[in-house]
Write a protein that holds these residues in place. Structure first.
Motif, short mmCIF file in Angstrom:
data_model
loop_
_atom_site.label_atom_id
_atom_site.label_comp_id
_atom_site.label_asym_id
_atom_site.label_seq_id
_atom_site.Cartn_x
_atom_site.Cartn_y
_atom_site.Cartn_z
N LEU A 48 36.99 -5.46 -43.11
CA LEU A 48 37.45 -4.24 -42.45
C LEU A 48 36.33 -3.21 -42.38
O LEU A 48 35.98 -2.71 -41.30
CB LEU A 48 38.65 -3.66 -43.19
N TYR A 49 35.74 -2.89 -43.53
CA TYR A 49 34.69 -1.87 -43.57
C TYR A 49 33.44 -2.31 -42.81
O TYR A 49 32.78 -1.51 -42.16
CB TYR A 49 34.34 -1.53 -45.02
N HIS A 50 33.15 -3.61 -42.90
CA HIS A 50 31.97 -4.13 -42.18
C HIS A 50 32.15 -4.00 -40.67
O HIS A 50 31.21 -3.61 -39.96
CB HIS A 50 31.74 -5.60 -42.57
N LYS A 51 33.36 -4.30 -40.18
CA LYS A 51 33.61 -4.20 -38.75
C LYS A 51 33.54 -2.74 -38.28
O LYS A 51 33.05 -2.46 -37.17
CB LYS A 51 34.98 -4.80 -38.41
N ILE A 52 33.99 -1.80 -39.10
CA ILE A 52 33.87 -0.38 -38.73
C ILE A 52 32.40 0.02 -38.68
O ILE A 52 31.94 0.68 -37.72
CB ILE A 52 34.63 0.52 -39.72
N ALA A 53 31.65 -0.39 -39.69
CA ALA A 53 30.21 -0.08 -39.72
C ALA A 53 29.51 -0.67 -38.50
O ALA A 53 28.71 0.01 -37.85
CB ALA A 53 29.59 -0.63 -41.01
N GLU A 54 29.83 -1.92 -38.18
CA GLU A 54 29.21 -2.58 -37.03
C GLU A 54 29.61 -1.91 -35.71
O GLU A 54 28.82 -1.83 -34.77
CB GLU A 54 29.59 -4.06 -37.00
N SER A 55 30.84 -1.44 -35.64
CA SER A 55 31.29 -0.74 -34.42
C SER A 55 30.47 0.53 -34.20
O SER A 55 30.07 0.83 -33.07
CB SER A 55 32.78 -0.39 -34.53
N TYR A 56 30.22 1.26 -35.27
CA TYR A 56 29.37 2.45 -35.15
C TYR A 56 27.93 2.06 -34.79
O TYR A 56 27.30 2.67 -33.92
CB TYR A 56 29.38 3.24 -36.46
N ARG A 57 27.41 1.02 -35.45
CA ARG A 57 26.03 0.61 -35.18
C ARG A 57 25.86 0.14 -33.74
O ARG A 57 24.91 0.54 -33.05
CB ARG A 57 25.63 -0.52 -36.14
N TRP A 99 24.38 5.16 -35.77
CA TRP A 99 23.92 4.53 -37.00
C TRP A 99 24.27 5.35 -38.24
O TRP A 99 24.64 4.79 -39.27
CB TRP A 99 22.41 4.31 -36.92
N VAL A 100 24.12 6.66 -38.17
CA VAL A 100 24.37 7.48 -39.35
C VAL A 100 25.83 7.37 -39.78
O VAL A 100 26.15 7.28 -40.97
CB VAL A 100 23.99 8.95 -39.08
N GLU A 101 26.74 7.37 -38.78
CA GLU A 101 28.17 7.24 -39.09
C GLU A 101 28.50 5.89 -39.74
O GLU A 101 29.52 5.74 -40.41
CB GLU A 101 29.01 7.42 -37.83
N ALA A 102 27.63 4.90 -39.52
CA ALA A 102 27.88 3.56 -40.07
C ALA A 102 27.60 3.49 -41.57
O ALA A 102 28.15 2.63 -42.26
CB ALA A 102 27.02 2.53 -39.34
N VAL A 103 26.74 4.38 -42.08
CA VAL A 103 26.27 4.29 -43.47
C VAL A 103 27.40 4.20 -44.50
O VAL A 103 27.43 3.27 -45.32
CB VAL A 103 25.32 5.47 -43.80
N PRO A 104 28.37 5.14 -44.51
CA PRO A 104 29.40 5.07 -45.57
C PRO A 104 30.26 3.82 -45.50
O PRO A 104 30.77 3.34 -46.53
CB PRO A 104 30.24 6.33 -45.33
#
Length: 673
Positions: free
Chosen positions: A57-66, A71-76
């Protein structure tokens, strides 16, 4: 009454859980379709989910931002994914660049080193990781390079959307913006070309209008124009509509001419474009006879490269030529621009930079082309690109740096009026060229080109009681894969070492080692991305040595080896692309070791019936064997065996990680000829 309330509470909870599952599935579906805004909207609402799915779940959110360039929003979310025990090595690679975008260079370096240590099989990522490690070591030097020129956000023009790729045409500023009514498949508006008058002052710009009705197409992405010196010819980038009639499924170059009295003509496809590739961000040379552009066509150095192509007076194009390794890297080079004095500016994420895309200037010194980072304030820890200049000295570029109006914004420097420069006969006093005190402008003097001699030293090991020990008398061969030339063939001593081997700065090599009663092994070694930047060199000549190691496994009848990362979709036995990568490694082992016959065994966890797991594992083993045979290995050397849940490594497994340990693929040596 209490029982009824309890039942109601259970129903509410069940509906809530069902709703969370639906959100999760819908978010994953949007992600797979490239609709990252929609994916973020749904996935960030998922708060109650099984522990085994949290990392994904968290990885997919990070990847969606990236993947939507945030990119900055993907960090957390990368951080949360790792806390939930995400085991994806490539995530550390992307996380490192997200950290760099956030200005956290030290942690970015740590994450890149962790990615390198994982020995990923993705060659492009490995090369970029090595290159970026060198880049992060130069950050302090790049920060020292600062210009006194001050850039301002063109707030009268910028919006929450994207405004980028400015270009000056007469008394107008032409720019690209995401302002169309039509929405692209990524959930964002299509981009188009717009214009605004800046005849008196940039601060007093006129009304923003469409650039041309003849060019404007509501269902296409259009942008990044360049104009011939007389302003009568325009070449720009135009994307597909998603319809079958399109000549190309990607971005291409188009040409239009201005006809007095009727305006811009219907755009025509530029023959120098490659319809199977991404071609964009064109730029005219100052004489109007050469076009520079960016492309990911085959034959480049990786990612997007800058090419040049000649154009004659009738608009016919020659064959595009790559600008070479001095300009292009394994990363992306794009947005070329040739200034009035003939200097080439461009954006890159492959050369040492502060952020993702940085602005660079190509400098010729001592007969060699070198690339210089333009420093601060041109560059930030985010994307900085699309630099252009007007004839009166104004400078424009694009950036999504912090403090902007929205996504990509246009920034500017307005040159002083000529009357204010009447007594300024010395061009070095121009604010654009003047270096900051204590930091001489290195583009104004010839660079001292330093040289580096690169060497490779290796160690051949074997595993003994879970410890790697040096292997004596192992044969080693190092091959230059570019011309299939054997560079060295030798044997290791008691210390297991070989070398040093002299390397070419852009060379690619294959290290192979073998010894009787051991499996022959091989490993690639590429110099791509490992070249030390000039700014890090302190001496005229530097010797530097790289180290590699190769492990040889003892082989005997009955020995078993585990194949990592062989995954199958739920209840299926088809070979997935990621599994194919791992099976290709086994194919290479079988090619290098023609004396062995093997059994390929597939194991399941215990979460289905015993008979079901046995049948499923047999089908998976047979599917893997069929794949190996398709790669040219004789079926006589292979046996498929499904073990189901009969040989669990972890009895009574409870966590997803423990079940994954039980789900494995192994090969056992059955015979040695």
């Amino acid at each position: 009454m209490k029982r009824i309330l309890h039942i109601i509470a259970l129903l509410v909870f069940a509906n809530s859980v069902f709703g969370q599952i639906q959100l999760y599935k819908r978010g994953l579906s949007s992600f797979d379709k490239g609709q990252y805004d929609l994916a973020i909207k749904d996935l960030t609402k998922v708060v109650n989910i099984d522990e085994s799915e949290k990392a994904n779940l968290y990885h997919k959110i990070a990847e969606s931002y990236r993947l939507s360039n945030r990119w900055v929003e993907a960090v957390p979310f990368y951080q949360k994914a790792f806390e939930a025990k995400l085991t994806n090595p490539e995530a550390h690679f992307h996380y490192a660049f997200a950290l760099k975008a956030a200005g956290n260079y030290d942690l970015a370096l740590k994450e890149l080193q962790q990615f390198i240590d994982s020995k990923s099989t993705i060659k492009a990522y490995n090369e970029k990781a090595y290159r970026e490690v060198n880049t992060l070591k130069t950050i302090d030097d790049i920060k020292k390079k600062q210009s006194v020129v001050e850039f301002k956000n063109l707030s009268q023009l910028n919006t929450k959307g994207s405004e980028f790729a400015p270009m000056v045409l007469g008394d107008e500023l032409i720019f690209t913006a995401s302002r169309k009514n039509k929405i692209y498949s990524n959930g964002l508006p299509y981009v188009g070309l717009y214009k605004v008058k800046i005849d008196k002052s940039i601060a007093e710009m006129g009304k923003i209008e469409k650039f041309s009705d003849a060019i404007f197409d509501e269902e296409r992405n259009e942008g990044t124009p360049t104009f011939s010196p007389d302003g009568k010819t325009m070449i720009y980038s135009r994307g597909n509509t998603g319809k079958r009639k399109d000549l190309s499924p990607d971005m291409d170059l188009y040409i239009s001419r201005y006809v007095d009295g009727s305006g811009w003509t219907e755009p025509r496809y530029v023959s120098a474009s490659d319809s199977a590739s991404w071609d964009g961000t064109p730029a005219f040379s100052r004489d109007g006879k050469t076009i520079y552009f960016s492309s990911n066509r085959p034959g480049g150095f990786g990612g997007l490269d800058i090419y040049r192509v000649n154009m004659d007076a009738s608009g016919r194009f020659g064959n595009p030529v790559n600008l070479g390794k001095e300009i292009n890297t394994a990363g992306d080079e794009m947005f070329p621009y040739v200034s009035e004095d003939g200097k080439l500016y461009f954006a890159s994420d492959g050369h040492p930079g502060l952020g993702k895309l940085d602005l660079f200037l190509a400098v010729r010194a001592g007969g060699k082309i070198t690339v210089e980072n333009m420093g601060i304030p041109y560059n930030s820890n985010m994307d900085d690109f699309g630099l252009v200049m007007s004839k009166r000295g104004d400078v424009f570029f694009s950036s999504n740096r912090a403090g902007g109006s929205g996504d990509d914004d246009i920034y500017f420097y307005e040159a002083p009026k000529k009357t204010e420069l009447a007594d300024n006969d010395d061009p070095s006093k121009n604010p654009l060229l003047a270096p900051k005190k204590g930091n001489p402008d290195s583009t104004a003097k010839a660079l001292e080109i330093k040289t580096v001699n690169y060497y490779l030293v290796g160690t051949i090991t074997t595993k003994n009681n879970n410890t790697f020990v040096p292997l004596d008398s192992a044969r080693v061969r190092v091959v230059d894969t570019e011309n299939d030339e054997v560079i060295i063939e030798t044997s290791t001593g008691k210390d297991g070492k070989f070398g040093p081997v002299k390397l070419k700065v852009d060379g690619n090599y294959l290290v192979m080692s073998k010894k009787q009663n051991y499996l022959t092994n091989r490993e690639e070694f590429s110099m791509s991305g490992r070249e030390i930047p000039q700014s890090l060199l302190k001496k005229p000549v530097t010797d530097t040595t790289f180290y590699t190691s190769l492990n040889l496994e003892k082989v005997f009848v009955g020995v078993t080896f585990r194949l990592d990362n062989i995954y199958y979709d739920l209840d299926k036995w088809d070979i997935r692309p990621d599994a194919a990568i791992e099976l290709d490694k086994l194919v290479q082992v079988l090619v290098d070791n023609p004396q062995i016959k093997i059994e390929l065994g597939s194991h399941t966890d215990s979460r289905a019936t015993e008979i079901y797991n046995l049948r499923l594992s047999q089908k998976r083993a047979e599917s893997a064997i069929n794949y190996i045979v398709s790669k040219g290995i004789s079926r006589e050397r292979l046996t498929a065996k499904g073990y189901g849940e009969s040989e669990l490594i972890i009895k009574n497994a409870k966590t997803e990680e423990e079940h994954q340990t039980n789900r494995r693929t192994e090969f056992k040596v059955l015979e040695i000829e």
